[in-house]
Design a protein around this motif. Structure first.
Motif, mmCIF file in Angstrom:
data_model
loop_
_atom_site.group_PDB
_atom_site.id
_atom_site.type_symbol
_atom_site.label_atom_id
_atom_site.label_comp_id
_atom_site.label_asym_id
_atom_site.label_seq_id
_atom_site.Cartn_x
_atom_site.Cartn_y
_atom_site.Cartn_z
ATOM 1 N N THR A 68 0.883 -1.707 -0.010
ATOM 2 C CA THR A 68 0.189 0.535 0.124
ATOM 3 C C THR A 68 0.864 1.308 0.067
ATOM 4 O O THR A 68 1.766 1.225 0.438
ATOM 5 C CB THR A 68 -1.233 -0.147 1.037
ATOM 6 N N MET A 69 0.285 1.809 -0.653
ATOM 7 C CA MET A 69 0.914 3.042 -0.622
ATOM 8 C C MET A 69 0.456 4.638 -0.413
ATOM 9 O O MET A 69 -1.051 4.596 -0.919
ATOM 10 C CB MET A 69 1.897 3.960 -1.804
ATOM 11 N N ASP A 70 1.408 5.821 0.698
ATOM 12 C CA ASP A 70 -0.217 7.250 0.672
ATOM 13 C C ASP A 70 1.224 8.049 0.007
ATOM 14 O O ASP A 70 1.798 8.397 -0.390
ATOM 15 C CB ASP A 70 0.424 7.430 1.890
ATOM 16 N N GLN A 77 13.277 -7.605 4.998
ATOM 17 C CA GLN A 77 13.128 -7.080 6.029
ATOM 18 C C GLN A 77 13.281 -6.104 6.681
ATOM 19 O O GLN A 77 13.571 -6.355 7.908
ATOM 20 C CB GLN A 77 11.728 -8.057 6.749
ATOM 21 N N SER A 78 14.171 -4.811 6.276
ATOM 22 C CA SER A 78 14.515 -4.164 7.192
ATOM 23 C C SER A 78 13.870 -3.273 8.310
ATOM 24 O O SER A 78 13.852 -2.585 9.574
ATOM 25 C CB SER A 78 15.748 -3.259 6.829
ATOM 26 N N ALA A 125 5.364 7.014 1.080
ATOM 27 C CA ALA A 125 5.110 5.856 2.589
ATOM 28 C C ALA A 125 4.322 4.686 1.345
ATOM 29 O O ALA A 125 3.474 4.730 1.659
ATOM 30 C CB ALA A 125 5.257 6.524 3.834
ATOM 31 N N MET A 126 5.072 3.713 1.522
ATOM 32 C CA MET A 126 4.939 2.755 1.152
ATOM 33 C C MET A 126 5.250 1.604 2.277
ATOM 34 O O MET A 126 6.228 1.616 3.287
ATOM 35 C CB MET A 126 5.791 2.096 -0.035
ATOM 36 N N ILE A 127 4.284 0.831 2.762
ATOM 37 C CA ILE A 127 3.718 -1.154 3.520
ATOM 38 C C ILE A 127 3.948 -1.957 2.643
ATOM 39 O O ILE A 127 2.936 -2.124 2.149
ATOM 40 C CB ILE A 127 3.019 -0.925 4.242
ATOM 41 N N TRP A 128 4.995 -2.998 2.480
ATOM 42 C CA TRP A 128 5.314 -4.308 1.731
ATOM 43 C C TRP A 128 4.906 -4.946 2.567
ATOM 44 O O TRP A 128 5.435 -5.201 3.740
ATOM 45 C CB TRP A 128 6.941 -3.831 1.514
#
Length: 733
Positions: free
Chosen positions: A392-394, A414-415, A399-402
């Motif tokens: 998802t991305m704003d 996955q840092s 900002a993205m969440i993978w």
């Protein structure tokens, strides 16, 4: 969490809970059956693929042998150097690893033995010193010999050079059968090859007859016979090259020879003397199958028959059921049972907690939280199994969440939880980056979204193909939000590319076969015309002279002579028909003349009216295009006679935009969709393949009851047709 005694009593006494238990048991049994059916289907699929692969590989190898025989049919005087060059071009080691050698065995009469040995010793076409030590093996005087004279590659088969195969009674009988029948013959038994290249093999041979000599019966074939060509096969390499490694890793494959295809055979033989291949005892440790005992339980077994040249083989494929079922499948039925029981209990506990007021609310909330975490874990596992990640991305903050699988697909660790949009774009392949960026920038809420296949570059430089699907929407607060999925489709892309290459290769092979067939038709027609036609003409002249001499002096004899003369005329007419069917001589007069002749033949044979509309100028095409266009017309008109039930046909031939267009229209019943896609519609398939071979296009316009129009577009050179203006006229006469 403590469970009260009152709850347990209520649970055990509840018919609803027992109904849930019964449903869970039924689902458990259903999943067990589904898993078994899945394992059986997977076994049948792999077994059928193995059978098809073996049969296709053996047939291709037999085609190599027949192709070698065709080489000798072009010229009886094929030299050792020509034979070596031919075999070298086949590239046996890479293209046909199961073929250990191709060879030519010459038939030598006993009286010619000395002269034959001397000629071989003097042969310096390959070796400058010849073969001074050559002698037929084994030594001894016999009435006839079948000597391995050419054998390639010579380096690994020198021990067989000069062997008289007829010295062995079994081989002599097989050669005699092949010579008398003209058919391919197989050794029918395993051959243990010794020497530096030891292996277990099989041999097949095809007889050769002198050009121009009749071979209609046994006596004629014996008189024309001058040798044979053969091939030696390494059974292990042949089979291991055909059967997929995935099959060999889980299944045991055994091949049995059950005899000639015209013999009565006992199916299901287990005789070790007939065993030709066993993957469990393969010489290659890397491809060796597990030694599965056919008598054990928990076993899938399938036996299939296949025809290989003149013999019938039976393939026995065995696999343990447990080897085809993974750990997840084994535990799935128990997961369903336990999950059903837990679900029934959970539902009842919710119902019970509602009845017992707020005291159970906190405990229930904790259980639901646990279930949610399990669901998230299951979702992550499902994404991993499907190679499908999500993000998802704003758009405002970029900002993205993978998801965890997205990290795996991009090959990064996955840092942290949040990444930036620019970091995402940096992982897109440079050639695809602008397209992806434009798709994301131009998207608006309510659009269908972004759905594209593109490449990504992992941290180690590996390029992978992915499919990205993005939807433009908003969150619960109405704030714009991008949701996307990314799936690794590299394997699918590679499979599609391999399939495309295979289709192109098959199309090239089909075009080559058509050219060879046309050349052979032309040669046979020329041979019949030059040899048989001249002989019949001379015979007719002699019979005509005999008719003239006996007309007055021997009336009864003269009547017999006249009957013979009529038979000769009928034979000449039949031969002319055969020549025209093979390759009409009118083709040599040009495409226009050939088409006019074919239309006239169509009218005469079918009684269907046919209008021919074409340019008054001659169409100048090379022989390949002209012959293909003529054959397309022949096949199309044959389809009209057989299937269309038409009463009128219109043929148009003209040039349009650098293409030669042939349009064939009939007023018949049309082509039904199920007929067009039928597996037996070989005529239309053949027409399409001929057109594709010429880089052309084929269009069918048809509807049930409204006739059919077949339009062919073939590219031609700018000067292939005369520059006179086109004046389409009806030349149907």
């Amino acid at each position: 969490m403590s469970i009260s005694r009152r709850f347990l009593i209520s649970l055990v006494m509840s018919p609803v809970w027992w109904l849930g238990v019964a449903i869970s048991l039924l689902l458990h049994l259903l999943v067990v059956q589904i898993v078994d059916d899945k394992a059986r289907s997977q076994f049948d699929y792999l077994a059928d693929n193995a059978q098809t692969a073996v049969q296709s590989r053996v047939r291709s190898y037999i085609d190599v042998l027949r192709g070698t025989a065709a080489l000798f049919q072009t010229d009886e005087k094929i030299t050792r150097e020509q034979f070596r060059a031919y075999v070298r071009e086949l590239k046996l080691e890479s293209s046909f690893p199961g073929i250990t050698n191709l060879n030519f065995a010459q038939y030598v009469a006993g009286a010619d033995k000395r002269a034959f040995e001397a000629s071989v010793r003097r042969d310096t076409s390959v070796s400058s010193v010849g073969y001074p030590a050559f002698a037929i093996k084994p030594a001894g005087e016999r009435k006839e010999y079948n000597v391995l004279t050419y054998i390639e590659p010579m380096e690994t088969n020198a021990v067989s050079f000069g062997i008289d195969m007829a010295a062995n009674s079994i081989a002599a009988n097989a050669l005699a059968v092949s010579r008398d029948t003209g058919q391919l013959v197989s050794s029918g038994r395993l051959i243990h090859i010794t020497g530096p290249n030891q292996h277990i093999g099989l041999a097949m041979r095809v007889p050769l007859y002198r050009l121009g000599m009749p071979v209609k019966n046994v006596a004629q074939r014996r008189a024309a016979y001058y040798g044979s060509v053969g091939a030696g096969f390494d059974i292990n390499r042949l089979m291991l090259g055909a059967i997929d490694k995935k099959v060999l890793s889980t299944m045991r494959v055994r091949i049995f020879d059950t005899g000639r295809d015209d013999e009565k055979r006992a199916a299901g033989t287990m005789d070790p003397q007939h065993l030709m291949f066993d993957s469990a005892t393969s010489s290659s440790a890397e491809n060796r199958s597990p030694a599965i005992d056919p008598s054990v339980d928990d076993l899938f077994v399938k036996r299939v028959s296949m025809t290989v040249g003149p013999r019938v083989w039976e393939a026995e494929i065995l696999a343990r059921r447990s080897a085809l079922i993974n750990g997840f499948d084994v535990s799935l039925s128990w997961i369903v049972l336990i999950g059903g029981l837990l679900g029934s209990t959970l539902l009842y506990s919710i119902y019970y907690s509602l009845l017992t007021a707020r005291r159970r609310a906190v405990e229930l909330a904790r259980e639901m939280t646990t279930d949610l975490r399990n669901s998230e874990a299951s979702l992550a596992e499902a994404q991993h199994m499907a190679r499908l990640g999500s993000w998802t991305m704003d758009p405002a903050s970029e900002a993205m969440i993978w998801s965890m699988e997205t990290y795996r697909i991009f090959g990064v660790s996955q840092s942290r939880d949040r990444l930036r949009y620019q970091e995402f774009l940096a992982r897109i392949h440079p050639e695809d980056r602008d397209r992806v960026r434009k798709g994301l920038i131009d998207g608006q809420p309510g659009d269908e979204g972004f759905n594209h296949e593109h490449r990504i570059v992992q941290l180690d430089g590996t390029v992978r193909w992915v499919q990205s699907i993005v939807r433009f929407g908003s969150d619960m607060q109405g704030k714009a939000l991008l949701r996307g999925t990314i799936m690794d489709i590299t394997d699918r892309k590679e499979t599609m590319e391999a399939l495309k290459r295979s289709q192109e290769l098959l199309r090239d092979l089909t075009a080559h076969q058509d050219r060879v067939k046309e050349d052979e038709r032309k040669r046979i027609a020329r041979e019949i015309h030059d040899e048989l036609g001249q002989t019949l003409l001379a015979l007719r002249i002699d019979v005509s002279m005999l008719d003239a001499r006996t007309a007055q002096s021997h009336p009864r004899l003269n009547q017999k002579v006249r009957d013979a003369l009529n038979h000769l005329d009928a034979t000449v007419k039949t031969i002319r028909t055969i020549i025209n069917n093979l390759r009409p001589a009118v083709l040599d007069l040009g495409l226009t003349a050939a088409i006019e002749w074919q239309v006239a033949e169509f009218r005469r044979r079918s009684g269907i009216t046919c209008d021919l509309l074409m340019s008054e100028k001659e169409f100048y095409l090379d022989d390949t295009r002209a012959t293909s266009l003529f054959r397309i017309l022949q096949e199309s008109l044959t389809n009209v006679i057989r299937h269309a039930k038409a009463t009128h046909v219109v043929i148009e031939l003209y040039r349009e935009a650098g293409q030669l267009v042939m349009k064939i229209t009939d007023n018949g019943i049309g082509i039904y969709p199920e007929t067009r896609n039928s597996a037996n519609s070989f005529g239309l398939v053949g027409v399409e393949e001929r057109i594709h071979a010429l880089n052309g296009k084929f269009v069918i316009t048809s509807a049930p009851g409204k006739g059919t129009t077949l339009t062919t577009y073939i590219p031609i050179d700018s000067d292939a047709v005369g520059n006179a203006p086109f004046n389409l006229v009806d030349t149907s006469g």
